[in-house]
Write an enzyme that holds these catalytic residues in place. Structure first.
Site, PDB file in Angstrom:
ATOM      1  N   CYS A 113      -4.576   2.557  -3.959  1.00 20.24           N
ATOM      2  CA  CYS A 113      -3.351   2.970  -3.254  1.00 20.24           C
ATOM      3  C   CYS A 113      -2.249   1.935  -3.444  1.00 20.24           C
ATOM      4  CB  CYS A 113      -3.605   3.186  -1.765  1.00 20.24           C
ATOM      5  SG  CYS A 113      -4.651   4.583  -1.433  1.00 20.24           S
ATOM      6  N   HIS A 125       0.870  -1.177   0.000  1.00 15.28           N
ATOM      7  CA  HIS A 125       0.000   0.000   0.000  1.00 15.28           C
ATOM      8  C   HIS A 125       0.910   1.231   0.000  1.00 15.28           C
ATOM      9  CE1 HIS A 125      -2.784   2.970   1.771  1.00 15.28           C
ATOM     10  NE2 HIS A 125      -3.774   2.162   1.433  1.00 15.28           N
ATOM     11  N   GLN A 171      -4.548  -5.186   6.610  1.00 13.40           N
ATOM     12  CA  GLN A 171      -5.579  -6.109   6.111  1.00 13.40           C
ATOM     13  C   GLN A 171      -5.582  -7.408   6.921  1.00 13.40           C
ATOM     14  OE1 GLN A 171      -7.893  -5.343   3.870  1.00 13.40           O
ATOM     15  NE2 GLN A 171      -6.997  -3.357   3.433  1.00 13.40           N
ATOM     16  N   ASP A 219       3.095  -4.958   7.745  1.00 11.03           N
ATOM     17  CA  ASP A 219       1.924  -4.095   7.594  1.00 11.03           C
ATOM     18  C   ASP A 219       0.698  -5.004   7.709  1.00 11.03           C
ATOM     19  OD1 ASP A 219      -0.209  -2.617   6.830  1.00 11.03           O
ATOM     20  OD2 ASP A 219       0.586  -1.985   4.896  1.00 11.03           O
ATOM     21  N   LYS A 272     -10.433  -1.176  10.049  1.00  9.24           N
ATOM     22  CA  LYS A 272     -10.524  -2.325   9.142  1.00  9.24           C
ATOM     23  C   LYS A 272     -11.099  -3.547   9.880  1.00  9.24           C
ATOM     24  CE  LYS A 272      -7.543  -0.421   6.009  1.00  9.24           C
ATOM     25  NZ  LYS A 272      -8.001   0.251   4.820  1.00  9.24           N
TER      26      LYS A 272
HETATM   27  N1  PLP Z   1      -1.706  -0.875   4.567  1.00 10.27           N
HETATM   28  C1  PLP Z   1      -2.670  -1.556   3.947  1.00 10.27           C
HETATM   29  C2  PLP Z   1      -2.387  -2.924   3.424  1.00 10.27           C
HETATM   30  C3  PLP Z   1      -3.939  -0.995   3.807  1.00 10.27           C
HETATM   31  O1  PLP Z   1      -4.896  -1.687   3.202  1.00 10.27           O
HETATM   32  C4  PLP Z   1      -4.167   0.299   4.315  1.00 10.27           C
HETATM   33  C5  PLP Z   1      -5.472   0.941   4.104  1.00 10.27           C
HETATM   34  O2  PLP Z   1      -6.200   0.616   3.194  1.00 10.27           O
HETATM   35  C6  PLP Z   1      -3.135   0.961   4.965  1.00 10.27           C
HETATM   36  C7  PLP Z   1      -1.908   0.346   5.075  1.00 10.27           C
HETATM   37  C8  PLP Z   1      -3.334   2.324   5.530  1.00 10.27           C
HETATM   38  O3  PLP Z   1      -4.285   2.276   6.539  1.00 10.27           O
HETATM   39  P1  PLP Z   1      -4.914   3.606   7.138  1.00 10.27           P
HETATM   40  O4  PLP Z   1      -5.413   4.389   5.973  1.00 10.27           O
HETATM   41  O5  PLP Z   1      -5.997   3.122   8.030  1.00 10.27           O
HETATM   42  O6  PLP Z   1      -3.826   4.303   7.867  1.00 10.27           O
END
Ligand code: PLP
Length: 547
Positions: A361, A121, A200, A197, A223
Site C-alpha cells: 500500500c 500509506h 505504525q 499518521d 497494529k
Molecule cells: N497508515 C499506515 C502507516 C499503515 O501502516 C496503515 C496500515 O497498514 C494504515 C495507515 C491504515 O490502517 P488501517 O488499515 O488499520 O486503517
C-alpha cells in the site's frame, strides 16, 4: 532490561495452537497478534455486557456505556491527550484520515495546498486526492531522493497556501520514521494543520501527542495488539470543536428536525451510528495490557532484533536490502537479485515464515524508488532470536538455490500456446470430447526440469505443478510444468489467456467464469478444480507481487 520475549509471547494464544507451533510471524506491520486478555475482553463483552450504549436506560446499556467511555479515557492516557473529549473512535487509521480529509478540506479554498510525502500509506494519500478533486485543492510532496522523503527539507515544499501537512510517523513499507521534533520546528508558527499518521508508530513507541506538538494523530488498534475494526483519531479540542461533522446519523445529534439538526458535542458528533462495541472492549484490554508492559524495554528488544537482521542481511550475497537500520520502527525490506520477491515470499511461506510481498500500500514510494515489489519482514516484541535465525537461514537457502540454479534466463522458457484455440475447446459438444481436447492442450506444455524446484511448487494442486513468472517489459510471462496431463491441460488453458498479458489485461480476465462456462467446474473432480484455482491464484499473486 526488564523484558523477556519468550515470556511475552506466551500472552498470545495463537502461537500455542498446534498448527502454529512452528510459525515465525513477521507480518506485524500488517496486523499484530492478540493477547488472551484482548480475546477475552471481546468475548466477555458479548457474554456479560452486550447492549447498545447511551440511548437506553437499563443496566446493561449503562455498563456498555461505562466501558466505552472508560476505554476512551484509557486511550486519552495512551496518547497523553489533554482530555478524553479529544479522542474519537473510528474504524481505523484509514477512516480517521478520511474523516479529517472530508472535514478539514470542506473549509478550504480552491488553490489551497496539502503537503504529503512519497512514503505515505495509500490511506494517507487517496483521501486527500479525493478531497483535492472535490475542492480544487493542490497536493504537494516533501522533496525526495530516489523516492525517500527528505523530511528535513520539508520547508521547501511549504507555501503561503499550505493548509494541511499530513505525514507518516513511521512508514509501513520501510519502517522509516521521520524526526518529529524537526518537523515540528519547521512547521512552528504556520497557520496550518499538522496530522501524524501514527498507525505504525503507536505499535512500537509510546506516543505523546502534546510532546509531538501535532494537531491530529491517527492510529489503528489492530497494529498494537488490539482488535481490528477500531482505531483512534486524536485532535486538539478547539480544532475538533470547529470542524463540521463527517457522517450523519444517530448518536451524533442532540436534536433532529425535518430540515436541520443540532449536532452533539465532542466526541460524539464524530461518531455517527452504533460503535463497534466489542472491538472497543478489546481496545480497552489492549491498552491495559500495554500499560502493564515496559514499553521502552519492548522497543529496545525490537531494535536489537532489527539491527541484527540488517547486519545479517547486509552480508547475504545476492540480496538487495532496501530498509535502513537507523530511524526504523521495525521493518526489513528486501528482494532477491535473482528470482522474484513473490518466489522468495512463497519459499518462506513453505517454511511457515509469514512475511508480506508486494507494494505494501505504498505504490508511489516503490515507483519513485524504482522497485517493483519488496519482501517485508516486520517485527513485534514477541519475535525472538530464533525467529531471526529461521528467517536468515531460509533466505540464505533460497539465495543459494537461485545461485546454483540454471543461469538467469534458462528458466524463462514459455511454451508456445498460440495454436490453442479457445473456440475449438468450447465447441466440443460432449464433455468427453472437451476433456480429450483439454488433454491435447496439455501436450503444448513441454517438460522443464529446470523449473522443478521447491520454490516454484504450486500449493493446492493435487498433482505436483511448478510455475515460474517473469517480466518482459510490462508483460507477464509464465512457464509451467507438471507430471499430470490434466494439470498441464488446465495450465495450458490458463496460460493461453494470461501469458504475455499486462497486469491490467490479466486482472480483467474472467478466468473463473471461463472455467465454469466450459463446464470444467461441473465435470472435473473437486481436487482437479482446486488445482486450477491454485494455479490461477499463483498467477494472480505473481502479477500483484510484481507491483
Ligand atoms: N497508515 C499506515 C502507516 C499503515 O501502516 C496503515 C496500515 O497498514 C494504515 C495507515 C491504515 O490502517 P488501517 O488499515 O488499520 O486503517
Amino acid at each position: 532490561m526488564n523484558f523477556d520475549p519468550e515470556t511475552f509471547k506466551r500472552y498470545f494464544p495463537l502461537f500455542s495452537q498446534a498448527e502454529n507451533r512452528g510459525l515465525v510471524y513477521l507480518d506485524n506491520a500488517a496486523t499484530a497478534q492478540k493477547p488472551l486478555a484482548v480475546i477475552d475482553a471481546v468475548r466477555d463483552f458479548y457474554l456479560h455486557s452486550n447492549a447498545n450504549t447511551h440511548r437506553s436506560s437499563h443496566r446493561l446499556a449503562r455498563r456498555a456505556t461505562e466501558m466505552v467511555e472508560g476505554t476512551r479515557r484509557k486511550a486519552a492516557d495512551f496518547l497523553n491527550a489533554a482530555s478524553a473529549r479529544e479522542v474519537i473512535f473510528t474504524r481505523g487509521a484509514t477512516e480517521a484520515l478520511n474523516l479529517l480529509a472530508y472535514s478539514l478540506c470542506s473549509r478550504l479554498q480552491p488553490g489551497d495546498e496539502i503537503l504529503l510525502s512519497t512514503a505515505e500509506h495509500h490511506a494517507n494519500i487517496v483521501p486527500w486526492q479525493m478531497a483535492a478533486q472535490r475542492g480544487d485543492l493542490v497536493l504537494r510532496y516533501v522533496p525526495d531522493t530516489a523516492g525517500i522523503p527528505q523530511f528535513d527539507r520539508l520547508e521547501e515544499s511549504l507555501s503561503e497556501r499550505t493548509r494541511i501537512v499530513s505525514l507518516t510517523g513511521g512508514s509501513n513499507a520501510l519502517g522509516l520514521c521521520p524526526d518529529l521534533e524537526n518537523i515540528a520546528r519547521q512547521l512552528r508558527g504556520r497557520a496550518l494543520f499538522w496530522i501524524v499518521d501514527g498507525a505504525q508508530l503507536a505499535a512500537h513507541e509510546t506516543v505523546d501527542v502534546r510532546r509531538i506538538g501535532c494537531d491530529f494523530l491517527v492510529c489503528s488498534a489492530h497494529k498494537f495488539y488490539g482488535p481490528s475494526g477500531i482505531g483512534l483519531l486524536w485532535g486538539r479540542e478547539g480544532l475538533l470543536e470547529a470542524m463540521p461533522p463527517w457522517q450523519g446519523g444517530g448518536e451524533m445529534i442532540v436534536e433532529v428536525d425535518l430540515y436541520s439538526s443540532n449536532y452533539a458535542g465532542l466526541p460524539h458528533r464524530f461518531e455517527a451510528g452504533t460503535s463497534p462495541l466489542a472491538a472497543i472492549a478489546g481496545l480497552g484490554a489492549a491498552l491495559d495490557f500495554l500499560a502493564a508492559q515496559d514499553r521502552a524495554a519492548m522497543a529496545a528488544h525490537e531494535q536489537k532484533l532489527l539491527q541484527q537482521l540488517h547486519r545479517e542481511f547486509a552480508a547475504l550475497p545476492g540480496l538487495r536490502l532496501y530498509s535502513q537500520p537507523q530511524h526504523n520502527l521495525g521493518i526489513l525490506a528486501f528482494a532477491p537479485e535473482r528470482g522474484s520477491p513473490a518466489d522468495l515470499a512463497h519459499w518462506l511461506d513453505e517454511k511457515d515464515i509469514a512475511v508480506r510481498v508486494g507494494h505494501h500500500c505504498a505504490q508511489p514510494l516503490l515507483r519513485a524508488a524504482g522497485w517493483t515489489a519488496t519482501v517485508r519482514a516486520s517485527l513485534a516484541a514477541y519475535n525472538t532470536e530464533s525467529d531471526l535465525v529461521a528467517l536468515v537461514d531460509a533466505v540464505r537457502e533460497f539465495l543459494t538455490l537461485e545461485e546454483s540454479a540454471a543461469p538467469v534466463g534458462a528458466e524463462r522458457r514459455a511454451d508456445d500456446l498460440s495454436a490453442l484455440q479457445l473456440e475449438r475447446l468450447a465447441s466440443q459438444r460432449s464433455w468427453q470430447d472437451r476433456y480429450r481436447e483439454l488433454m491435447r492442450w496439455g501436450k503444448a506444455i513441454g517438460p522443464k526440469p529446470e523449473i522443478r524446484r521447491p520454490q516454484n511448487l504450486v500449493r493446492g494442486c493435487e498433482s505436483e505443478a511448478w510455475l515460474v513468472h517473469w517480466m518482459e517489459g510490462a508483460r507477464h510471462r509464465f512457464a509451467l510444468d507438471s507430471d499430470s496431463r490434466v494439470v498441464k491441460g488446465l495450465g495450458a488453458l490458463l496460460l493461453s489467456q494470461a501469458d504475455g498479458g499486462t497486469a491490467a489485461e490479466i486482472r480483467a480476465l474472467e478466468l473463473e467464469a471461463l472455467f465454469a462456462e466450459l463446464g470444467l467446474a461441473r465435470h472435473l473432480s473437486q481436487s482437479r478444480s482446486n488445482g486450477f484455482y491454485a494455479l490461477l491464484r499463483q498467477v494472480m499473486s505473481s502479477v500483484e507481487g510484481a507491483g
